[in-house]
Design a protein around this motif. Structure first.
Motif, PDB file in Angstrom:
ATOM      1  N   VAL A  25      47.728  26.658 -15.994  1.00  0.00           N
ATOM      2  CA  VAL A  25      48.137  27.353 -14.770  1.00  0.00           C
ATOM      3  C   VAL A  25      49.649  27.266 -14.649  1.00  0.00           C
ATOM      4  CG1 VAL A  25      47.992  27.334 -12.241  1.00  0.00           C
ATOM      5  CG2 VAL A  25      45.959  26.830 -13.583  1.00  0.00           C
ATOM      6  N   LYS A  26      50.269  28.402 -14.336  1.00  0.00           N
ATOM      7  CA  LYS A  26      51.725  28.422 -14.153  1.00  0.00           C
ATOM      8  C   LYS A  26      52.013  28.393 -12.661  1.00  0.00           C
ATOM      9  CE  LYS A  26      55.561  29.435 -16.692  1.00  0.00           C
ATOM     10  NZ  LYS A  26      56.522  30.443 -16.491  1.00  0.00           N
ATOM     11  N   LEU A  27      52.775  27.405 -12.217  1.00  0.00           N
ATOM     12  CA  LEU A  27      53.163  27.286 -10.804  1.00  0.00           C
ATOM     13  C   LEU A  27      54.677  27.371 -10.763  1.00  0.00           C
ATOM     14  CD1 LEU A  27      50.873  24.333  -9.648  1.00  0.00           C
ATOM     15  CD2 LEU A  27      50.417  26.777  -9.490  1.00  0.00           C
ATOM     16  N   GLY A  28      55.203  28.498 -10.360  1.00  0.00           N
ATOM     17  CA  GLY A  28      56.648  28.692 -10.424  1.00  0.00           C
ATOM     18  C   GLY A  28      57.074  28.599 -11.881  1.00  0.00           C
ATOM     19  N   GLU A  29      58.031  27.722 -12.152  1.00  0.00           N
ATOM     20  CA  GLU A  29      58.527  27.545 -13.529  1.00  0.00           C
ATOM     21  C   GLU A  29      57.706  26.527 -14.311  1.00  0.00           C
ATOM     22  OE1 GLU A  29      61.230  29.323 -14.943  1.00  0.00           O
ATOM     23  OE2 GLU A  29      60.605  30.416 -13.154  1.00  0.00           O
ATOM     24  N   LYS A  30      56.812  25.870 -13.610  1.00  0.00           N
ATOM     25  CA  LYS A  30      56.103  24.728 -14.193  1.00  0.00           C
ATOM     26  C   LYS A  30      54.738  25.151 -14.729  1.00  0.00           C
ATOM     27  CE  LYS A  30      55.673  20.211 -14.574  1.00  0.00           C
ATOM     28  NZ  LYS A  30      56.496  19.540 -15.566  1.00  0.00           N
ATOM     29  N   GLU A  31      54.405  24.680 -15.934  1.00  0.00           N
ATOM     30  CA  GLU A  31      53.081  24.941 -16.486  1.00  0.00           C
ATOM     31  C   GLU A  31      52.294  23.629 -16.445  1.00  0.00           C
ATOM     32  OE1 GLU A  31      52.311  27.377 -20.184  1.00  0.00           O
ATOM     33  OE2 GLU A  31      51.786  25.362 -20.845  1.00  0.00           O
ATOM     34  N   ILE A  32      51.122  23.687 -15.834  1.00  0.00           N
ATOM     35  CA  ILE A  32      50.309  22.474 -15.742  1.00  0.00           C
ATOM     36  C   ILE A  32      48.901  22.769 -16.259  1.00  0.00           C
ATOM     37  CG2 ILE A  32      51.621  21.663 -13.737  1.00  0.00           C
ATOM     38  CD1 ILE A  32      49.128  22.328 -12.035  1.00  0.00           C
ATOM     39  N   ARG A  36      38.321  20.639 -13.423  1.00  0.00           N
ATOM     40  CA  ARG A  36      37.453  20.283 -12.296  1.00  0.00           C
ATOM     41  C   ARG A  36      36.275  19.463 -12.805  1.00  0.00           C
ATOM     42  NH1 ARG A  36      32.771  22.198 -10.208  1.00  0.00           N
ATOM     43  NH2 ARG A  36      32.646  24.050 -11.523  1.00  0.00           N
ATOM     44  N   ILE A  37      35.997  18.365 -12.103  1.00  0.00           N
ATOM     45  CA  ILE A  37      34.782  17.595 -12.371  1.00  0.00           C
ATOM     46  C   ILE A  37      34.059  17.495 -11.037  1.00  0.00           C
ATOM     47  CG2 ILE A  37      33.796  15.416 -13.173  1.00  0.00           C
ATOM     48  CD1 ILE A  37      36.313  14.968 -14.842  1.00  0.00           C
ATOM     49  N   GLY A  38      32.935  18.164 -10.911  1.00  0.00           N
ATOM     50  CA  GLY A  38      32.256  18.250  -9.615  1.00  0.00           C
ATOM     51  C   GLY A  38      33.157  18.980  -8.636  1.00  0.00           C
ATOM     52  N   GLU A  39      33.438  18.332  -7.490  1.00  0.00           N
ATOM     53  CA  GLU A  39      34.334  18.964  -6.518  1.00  0.00           C
ATOM     54  C   GLU A  39      35.723  18.329  -6.555  1.00  0.00           C
ATOM     55  OE1 GLU A  39      33.126  19.826  -2.584  1.00  0.00           O
ATOM     56  OE2 GLU A  39      31.558  21.167  -3.295  1.00  0.00           O
ATOM     57  N   ILE A  40      35.974  17.581  -7.608  1.00  0.00           N
ATOM     58  CA  ILE A  40      37.294  16.950  -7.731  1.00  0.00           C
ATOM     59  C   ILE A  40      38.123  17.715  -8.748  1.00  0.00           C
ATOM     60  CG2 ILE A  40      38.532  14.819  -8.235  1.00  0.00           C
ATOM     61  CD1 ILE A  40      36.009  13.315  -7.536  1.00  0.00           C
ATOM     62  N   PHE A  41      39.321  18.095  -8.336  1.00  0.00           N
ATOM     63  CA  PHE A  41      40.241  18.794  -9.228  1.00  0.00           C
ATOM     64  C   PHE A  41      41.340  17.834  -9.671  1.00  0.00           C
ATOM     65  CE2 PHE A  41      39.254  23.341  -9.139  1.00  0.00           C
ATOM     66  CZ  PHE A  41      38.278  23.366  -8.155  1.00  0.00           C
ATOM     67  N   PHE A  42      41.689  17.911 -10.941  1.00  0.00           N
ATOM     68  CA  PHE A  42      42.775  17.106 -11.484  1.00  0.00           C
ATOM     69  C   PHE A  42      43.847  18.047 -12.006  1.00  0.00           C
ATOM     70  CE2 PHE A  42      38.845  14.722 -12.019  1.00  0.00           C
ATOM     71  CZ  PHE A  42      39.181  13.512 -11.438  1.00  0.00           C
ATOM     72  N   ALA A  43      45.086  17.752 -11.686  1.00  0.00           N
ATOM     73  CA  ALA A  43      46.212  18.569 -12.148  1.00  0.00           C
ATOM     74  C   ALA A  43      47.182  17.654 -12.888  1.00  0.00           C
ATOM     75  CB  ALA A  43      46.898  19.234 -10.960  1.00  0.00           C
ATOM     76  N   PHE A  44      47.673  18.108 -14.024  1.00  0.00           N
ATOM     77  CA  PHE A  44      48.496  17.225 -14.870  1.00  0.00           C
ATOM     78  C   PHE A  44      49.460  18.061 -15.699  1.00  0.00           C
ATOM     79  CE2 PHE A  44      44.353  18.197 -16.572  1.00  0.00           C
ATOM     80  CZ  PHE A  44      44.633  18.759 -17.795  1.00  0.00           C
ATOM     81  N   ASP A  45      50.492  17.397 -16.185  1.00  0.00           N
ATOM     82  CA  ASP A  45      51.467  18.052 -17.050  1.00  0.00           C
ATOM     83  C   ASP A  45      50.742  18.600 -18.276  1.00  0.00           C
ATOM     84  OD1 ASP A  45      53.959  18.877 -17.585  1.00  0.00           O
ATOM     85  OD2 ASP A  45      54.768  16.921 -18.122  1.00  0.00           O
ATOM     86  N   SER A  46      51.095  19.805 -18.695  1.00  0.00           N
ATOM     87  CA  SER A  46      50.350  20.412 -19.807  1.00  0.00           C
ATOM     88  C   SER A  46      50.744  19.834 -21.168  1.00  0.00           C
ATOM     89  CB  SER A  46      50.551  21.932 -19.815  1.00  0.00           C
ATOM     90  OG  SER A  46      51.903  22.235 -20.033  1.00  0.00           O
ATOM     91  N   LEU A  47      51.863  19.073 -21.198  1.00  0.00           N
ATOM     92  CA  LEU A  47      52.312  18.517 -22.481  1.00  0.00           C
ATOM     93  C   LEU A  47      52.111  17.010 -22.519  1.00  0.00           C
ATOM     94  CD1 LEU A  47      55.610  20.528 -22.971  1.00  0.00           C
ATOM     95  CD2 LEU A  47      53.328  21.034 -23.862  1.00  0.00           C
TER      96      LEU A  47
END
Ligand code: FES
Length: 110
Positions: A25-32, A36-47
């Motif tokens: 997912v691209k958020l502004g200039e940042k790619e992450i 999703r596991i169940g109803e929990i979402f995890f977001a992390f650096d793509s590199l």
């Protein structure tokens, strides 16, 4: 601190992210990466903080860890803590599933 919203409702964003499928997912200039596991979402650096491999190609195990495809280092999806290997921790971002969609907070400087 920058906030981004994905999807328009709880159901909508859950449908956008199939369980345990890592999405870029691209958020502004940042790619992450988001998973999703169940109803929990995890977001992390793509590199990967080790040698920069794409964690989008990584895999998720049954312990809420992401495994890098290059040297199989393992990181805690919730905290980013390195569980196996030798490098710095993975940068992770706060997520919040709401009735309006998924809110992701990037730290200032990202
Ligand atoms: S590049 Fe990810 S473990 Fe080496």
């Amino acid at each position: 601190m920058k906030k981004f919203q994905l999807g328009q409702s709880r159901e909508n964003v859950i449908n956008l992210f199939p369980e345990k499928a890592i999405r870029r997912v691209k958020l502004g200039e940042k790619e992450i990466g988001i998973v999703r596991i169940g109803e929990i979402f995890f977001a992390f650096d793509s590199l990967c903080p080790h040698r920069g491999a794409s964690l989008i190609q990584g895999s998720i195990n049954g312990y809420e860890e992401i495994i890098c495809p290059l040297h199989q280092y393992r990181f805690d999806l919730k905290t980013g803590a390195l569980h196996s290997g030798s490098c710095s921790d993975l940068e992770v971002y706060q997520t919040n599933l709401t009735d309006e969609g998924l809110i992701i907070q990037l730290n200032s400087g990202n």
